[in-house]
Design a protein around this motif. Structure first.
Motif, PDB file in Angstrom:
ATOM      1  N   LEU A   1      82.147 121.962  43.420  1.00  0.00           N
ATOM      2  CA  LEU A   1      80.789 121.493  43.158  1.00  0.00           C
ATOM      3  C   LEU A   1      80.652 120.994  41.722  1.00  0.00           C
ATOM      4  O   LEU A   1      79.984 119.986  41.464  1.00  0.00           O
ATOM      5  CB  LEU A   1      79.793 122.620  43.423  1.00  0.00           C
ATOM      6  N   GLY A   2      81.314 121.667  40.791  1.00  0.00           N
ATOM      7  CA  GLY A   2      81.279 121.214  39.404  1.00  0.00           C
ATOM      8  C   GLY A   2      81.975 119.881  39.220  1.00  0.00           C
ATOM      9  O   GLY A   2      81.507 119.016  38.474  1.00  0.00           O
ATOM     10  N   SER A   3      83.104 119.697  39.906  1.00  0.00           N
ATOM     11  CA  SER A   3      83.796 118.410  39.828  1.00  0.00           C
ATOM     12  C   SER A   3      82.951 117.297  40.422  1.00  0.00           C
ATOM     13  O   SER A   3      82.912 116.176  39.891  1.00  0.00           O
ATOM     14  CB  SER A   3      85.134 118.501  40.566  1.00  0.00           C
ATOM     15  N   LEU A   4      82.243 117.591  41.508  1.00  0.00           N
ATOM     16  CA  LEU A   4      81.366 116.595  42.117  1.00  0.00           C
ATOM     17  C   LEU A   4      80.238 116.209  41.173  1.00  0.00           C
ATOM     18  O   LEU A   4      79.898 115.023  41.034  1.00  0.00           O
ATOM     19  CB  LEU A   4      80.784 117.145  43.422  1.00  0.00           C
ATOM     20  N   SER A   5      79.670 117.198  40.498  1.00  0.00           N
ATOM     21  CA  SER A   5      78.578 116.903  39.567  1.00  0.00           C
ATOM     22  C   SER A   5      79.064 116.052  38.396  1.00  0.00           C
ATOM     23  O   SER A   5      78.341 115.182  37.908  1.00  0.00           O
ATOM     24  CB  SER A   5      77.961 118.208  39.049  1.00  0.00           C
ATOM     25  N   MET A   6      80.317 116.281  37.949  1.00  0.00           N
ATOM     26  CA  MET A   6      80.866 115.468  36.869  1.00  0.00           C
ATOM     27  C   MET A   6      81.033 114.019  37.294  1.00  0.00           C
ATOM     28  O   MET A   6      80.772 113.092  36.529  1.00  0.00           O
ATOM     29  CB  MET A   6      82.217 116.045  36.422  1.00  0.00           C
ATOM     30  N   VAL A   7      81.480 113.808  38.534  1.00  0.00           N
ATOM     31  CA  VAL A   7      81.644 112.442  39.043  1.00  0.00           C
ATOM     32  C   VAL A   7      80.288 111.756  39.156  1.00  0.00           C
ATOM     33  O   VAL A   7      80.118 110.594  38.763  1.00  0.00           O
ATOM     34  CB  VAL A   7      82.359 112.466  40.401  1.00  0.00           C
ATOM     35  N   LEU A   8      79.293 112.471  39.689  1.00  0.00           N
ATOM     36  CA  LEU A   8      77.968 111.877  39.865  1.00  0.00           C
ATOM     37  C   LEU A   8      77.256 111.669  38.539  1.00  0.00           C
ATOM     38  O   LEU A   8      76.391 110.791  38.440  1.00  0.00           O
ATOM     39  CB  LEU A   8      77.117 112.773  40.777  1.00  0.00           C
ATOM     40  N   ARG A   9      77.603 112.452  37.519  1.00  0.00           N
ATOM     41  CA  ARG A   9      76.951 112.332  36.219  1.00  0.00           C
ATOM     42  C   ARG A   9      77.548 111.199  35.387  1.00  0.00           C
ATOM     43  O   ARG A   9      76.987 110.806  34.370  1.00  0.00           O
ATOM     44  CB  ARG A   9      77.092 113.666  35.469  1.00  0.00           C
TER      45      ARG A   9
ATOM     46  N   ALA B   1      73.881 115.742  40.281  1.00  0.00           N
ATOM     47  CA  ALA B   1      74.368 115.080  39.073  1.00  0.00           C
ATOM     48  C   ALA B   1      73.709 115.635  37.818  1.00  0.00           C
ATOM     49  O   ALA B   1      74.382 115.918  36.815  1.00  0.00           O
ATOM     50  CB  ALA B   1      74.118 113.576  39.179  1.00  0.00           C
ATOM     51  N   LEU B   2      72.397 115.811  37.842  1.00  0.00           N
ATOM     52  CA  LEU B   2      71.676 116.273  36.659  1.00  0.00           C
ATOM     53  C   LEU B   2      71.777 117.781  36.465  1.00  0.00           C
ATOM     54  O   LEU B   2      71.428 118.286  35.391  1.00  0.00           O
ATOM     55  CB  LEU B   2      70.204 115.847  36.756  1.00  0.00           C
TER      56      LEU B   2
END
Length: 377
Positions: free
Chosen positions: A61-69, A111-112
């Motif tokens: 989930l953290g890796s996904l948020s980094m990609v979306l951010r 993302a945020l």
């Protein structure tokens, strides 16, 4: 179907014609993953990249948020949300019943929420605030509908008079004023400093519809980063096509507290794009009178937001000065001097800090001194 999104990276956001439109996704920790692990990371303490360096490898989930951010991806999400909402309004549907809008909003929340996700040992999927669907999207849909109706109908004299009245009403909200602010200094003592802050909204009797929109938008934007970024994206898109009337309420809300000082650093890319857009609207033969100095748009965007955002970074400060230079011919000497003095006042603290942190030039070897009898070559 949506066309290709405008490319964006930091403040240098351009569409196919080479003109800036986006720029909302940026800010500290906006893109890139942290390298190394633990204390080996060179990223600033507290940044998203530093948190990612300390995160576990199985934090998907953290890796996904980094990609979306990442700034281009976040910018794509924001523009797709606005495009989807415009399609919902055009097809006469309700935003709450649009699955695509729900899914895009969930991705935006992930993302945020990247910083919190990366710091938690057992992270949960962040959710967008409920008022985004119940209050903000219906209000933004109403603004989109009004913009579409204005584009399809020819405005008569009555509508022009109504627009002038709305400009006057909105201009009374969000003006920048000097105020003494108390803060704790580095030595732990309470100190006072004069700062430029948005003028508080004091309703006098019944608010007009234009004023009510500004007050509601300011409350929603201040309460949620997701709402703030979507609203600013819509404002930049309308300014890109010269629709000052649709962008003005959002910028007035940002000046009235919708974008507090604590959020200015995250919105530095917005400030850069906004300054460039206003500079273009005040230059050349096709200059827009509605964006000229002294207009409600100028008071909201420049006096209420951009002057405060000068503390967000050197690029913002530079673009604001370029904007003032482009509009200097339309300003009186007193107004021009006051605007420049304000930029110097709000950046005084950051300029001193930058000067202290600037590294002195140190030579590895002492430069050769001129010696008699030695021929240089």
């Amino acid at each position: 179907s949506a066309g290709p999104p405008e490319s964006v990276e930091g403040g240098n956001n351009t569409d196919g014609n080479g003109e800036g439109v986006g720029g909302v996704g940026g800010g500290p920790g906006g893109g890139g993953g942290g390298g190394g692990s633990g204390s080996d990371s060179d990223d600033p303490a507290g940044s998203t990249a530093a948190a990612h360096a300390n995160a576990s490898e199985d934090n998907i989930l953290g890796s996904l948020s980094m990609v979306l951010r990442d700034p281009p991806v976040l910018n794509l999400l924001l523009h797709e949300i606005v495009r989807t909402l415009e399609g919902v309004v055009e097809s006469e549907r309700v935003p709450k019943s649009e699955p695509r809008l729900h899914n895009l909003t969930k991705l935006l929340a992930i993302a945020l929420g990247g910083r919190k996700i990366l710091r938690d040992r057992d992270p949960a999927i962040p959710l967008a605030p409920p008022q985004m669907m119940t209050e903000f999207y219906p209000l933004l849909s109403e603004m989109i509908l009004e913009s579409m109706l204005r584009d399809s109908d020819d405005e008569d004299d009555d509508e022009e008079e109504q627009e002038e009245q709305e400009e006057e009403e909105e201009g009374q909200v969000g003006e920048l004023v000097q105020q003494v602010v108390q803060f704790i200094g580095e030595d732990g003592e309470i100190r006072e400093e004069v700062r430029m802050v948005p003028k508080p909204v004091v309703p006098k009797g019944q608010l007009s519809p234009a004023q009510q929109h500004v007050v509601t938008l300011a409350r929603l934007m201040e309460s949620s980063e997701e709402i703030c970024k979507v609203a600013l994206t819509y404002a930049l898109r309308r300014l890109h096509v010269g629709d000052v009337r649709s962008a003005r309420p959002i910028l007035a809300a940002a000046a009235a507290g919708g974008v507090p000082d604590t959020a200015l650093l995250d919105e530095s890319a917005v400030a850069v794009t906004l300054a460039r857009r206003l500079a273009a609207m005040n230059s050349g033969k096709d200059a827009n009178v509605a964006a000229a100095p002294g207009s409600p748009l100028w008071r909201a965007a420049v006096d209420g937001l951009l002057l405060r955002a000068c503390t967000a970074g050197m690029e913002v400060h530079e673009e604001v000065l370029r904007l003032i230079l482009a509009a200097a011919g339309k300003m009186s000497g007193e107004a021009l001097a006051g605007t420049i003095e304000t930029t110097l006042h709000v950046t005084r603290k950051s300029r001193k800090m930058h000067k202290r942190r600037a590294k002195q030039i140190v030579y590895e070897y002492e430069p050769l001194q001129g010696t008699r009898g030695v021929v240089a070559g």
